[in-house]
Design an enzyme around this catalytic site. Structure first.
Site, PDB file in Angstrom:
ATOM      1  CB  CYS A 174      42.844  25.089  23.164  1.00  0.00           C
ATOM      2  SG  CYS A 174      41.824  23.626  22.794  1.00  0.00           S
ATOM      3  CG  HIS A 175      43.606  29.234  24.674  1.00  0.00           C
ATOM      4  ND1 HIS A 175      43.146  29.799  23.510  1.00  0.00           N
ATOM      5  CD2 HIS A 175      42.502  28.876  25.376  1.00  0.00           C
ATOM      6  CE1 HIS A 175      41.814  29.817  23.524  1.00  0.00           C
ATOM      7  NE2 HIS A 175      41.400  29.251  24.642  1.00  0.00           N
ATOM      8  CG  HIS A 183      36.117  57.450  40.634  1.00  0.00           C
ATOM      9  ND1 HIS A 183      37.314  57.150  41.224  1.00  0.00           N
ATOM     10  CD2 HIS A 183      35.199  56.650  41.239  1.00  0.00           C
ATOM     11  CE1 HIS A 183      37.134  56.193  42.134  1.00  0.00           C
ATOM     12  NE2 HIS A 183      35.863  55.882  42.167  1.00  0.00           N
ATOM     13  CB  CYS A 230      30.957  56.674  39.324  1.00  0.00           C
ATOM     14  SG  CYS A 230      29.794  55.308  39.252  1.00  0.00           S
ATOM     15  CB  CYS A 272      32.852  51.955  44.134  1.00  0.00           C
ATOM     16  SG  CYS A 272      34.549  52.557  44.380  1.00  0.00           S
ATOM     17  CB  CYS A 277      36.847  28.013  27.292  1.00  0.00           C
ATOM     18  SG  CYS A 277      37.229  29.051  25.835  1.00  0.00           S
TER      19      CYS A 277
END
Ligand code: HEC
Ligand code: HEC
Length: 262
Positions: A181-182, A81, A77, A115, A223
């Site tokens: 809930c959120h 990069h 990589c 990649c 969740c």
């Protein structure tokens, strides 16, 4: 009424057994957006803040090594990069996005696998496997502190709407949506946890309950299972769309990966 349903009903009043569509589909107020970090105990916050105490850094370190290694791949990589290459700082804050070659919605893990296959002549890494967790933790850590900023455009919008629908749809035996809930009950406690706004800015995250690092999609599965619904697969289109919705919903939050959560 089942016991779990009762416990949640106490919190959410009329939430159980009511299959009618919810008239209130208001998104979270952008001015009220706050990271899950705010709901942690001071001890867990301290653990996240110190790179030597934060267990997520074991994966970041492993990811940094894999990133530089040319073993079993045609090019590391880092050869593309690294210094002088295409920098990856800030990239995680802009995902998920459309992969230009396939036209499909892709998250960071998916992009790393692109990649692998396109540029390294290697097989894609397994979701939730140690190598993909390590590489995604490392790449995400390069965006720490930067604001989440995914810009919606015409190609992303259908996925965004799909993710938003998922967020507002009641499911499972408890008949609850993420929204209940959120959006509506953050800051309140549920079985010993303080419910946060359910943001994605800390992923991959070291969860004390898991005793390991895990992806956002693993958290979605937890969740979904929590309301006794059948969870979707990791990297499914449903979860990618949900990830996009959360990125837009949590715009401006600082990337915290790898976060520490209970
Ligand atoms: C042979 C060169 C090459 C190698 C090796 C390579 N990449 Fe890439 N990578 C690219 C190019 C070129 C792009 C830009 C998109 C494209 O053309 O595929 C890219 C894009 C990316 C992106 C998205 C960047 C953005 O701005 O959206 C990430 C993340 C990434 N690579 C991570 C990795 C990781 C992690 C590895 C090792 C597992 C890796 N790459 C190996 C060439 C490479
Ligand atoms: C019954 C209540 C409930 C429902 C419904 C629910 N969650 Fe959660 N969720 C929790 C609790 C409790 C936690 C752990 C504490 C916290 O971070 O909020 C959590 C954690 C999260 C987190 C991690 C937040 C962080 O900062 O690490 C995300 C992301 C999340 N939920 C997304 C979702 C999504 C998406 C859905 C719908 C598919 C959903 N939740 C449905 C209760 C719920």
């Amino acid at each position: 009424m089942k016991r779990g349903c009762l416990a949640v009903a106490l919190l959410l009043l009329s939430a159980c057994g009511d299959a009618a569509p919810d008239p209130d589909r208001a998104d979270l107020d952008p001015n009220a957006v706050v990271s899950g970090y705010a709901f942690l105990t001071p001890e867990t916050q301290a653990q996240q803040d110190d790179d030597f105490l934060n267990p997520g850094f074991l994966w970041v370190d492993r990811g940094a090594k894999l990133f530089r290694s040319g073993e079993a791949v045609s090019a590391s990589c880092a050869s593309c990069h690294g210094a002088g290459g295409r920098p990856l700082e800030g990239v995680a804050a802009r995902y998920p996005r459309i992969d230009e070659a396939t036209g499909k919605l892709t998250n960071l893990e998916g992009r790393i696998n692109v990649c692998r296959t396109r540029h390294q002549a290697a097989k894609p890494l397994a979701h939730e496997g140690e190598d993909l967790l390590a590489l995604s933790a490392y790449v995400a850590s390069l965006s720490r502190g930067m604001p989440v900023s995914v810009q919606l455009d015409d190609r992303l919008r259908p996925y965004y709407e799909q993710g938003r629908d998922y967020f507002f749809t009641r499911r499972g035996q408890l008949n609850l949506a993420c929204h209940h809930c959120h959006d509506r009950n953050w800051g309140r406690s549920l079985r010993g946890d303080t419910i946060s706004q359910g943001h994605a800015n800390g992923f991959p995250t070291y969860r004390l309950e898991w005793q390991t690092l895990g992806s956002l999609h693993r958290r979605f599965r937890d969740c979904d299972t929590g309301v006794r619904a059948e969870p979707m697969s990791l990297a499914s289109e449903e979860y990618l769309a949900l990830e996009l919705y959360l990125a837009v919903r949590g715009a401006g939050l600082a990337v915290e990966a790898p976060a520490v959560r209970p």
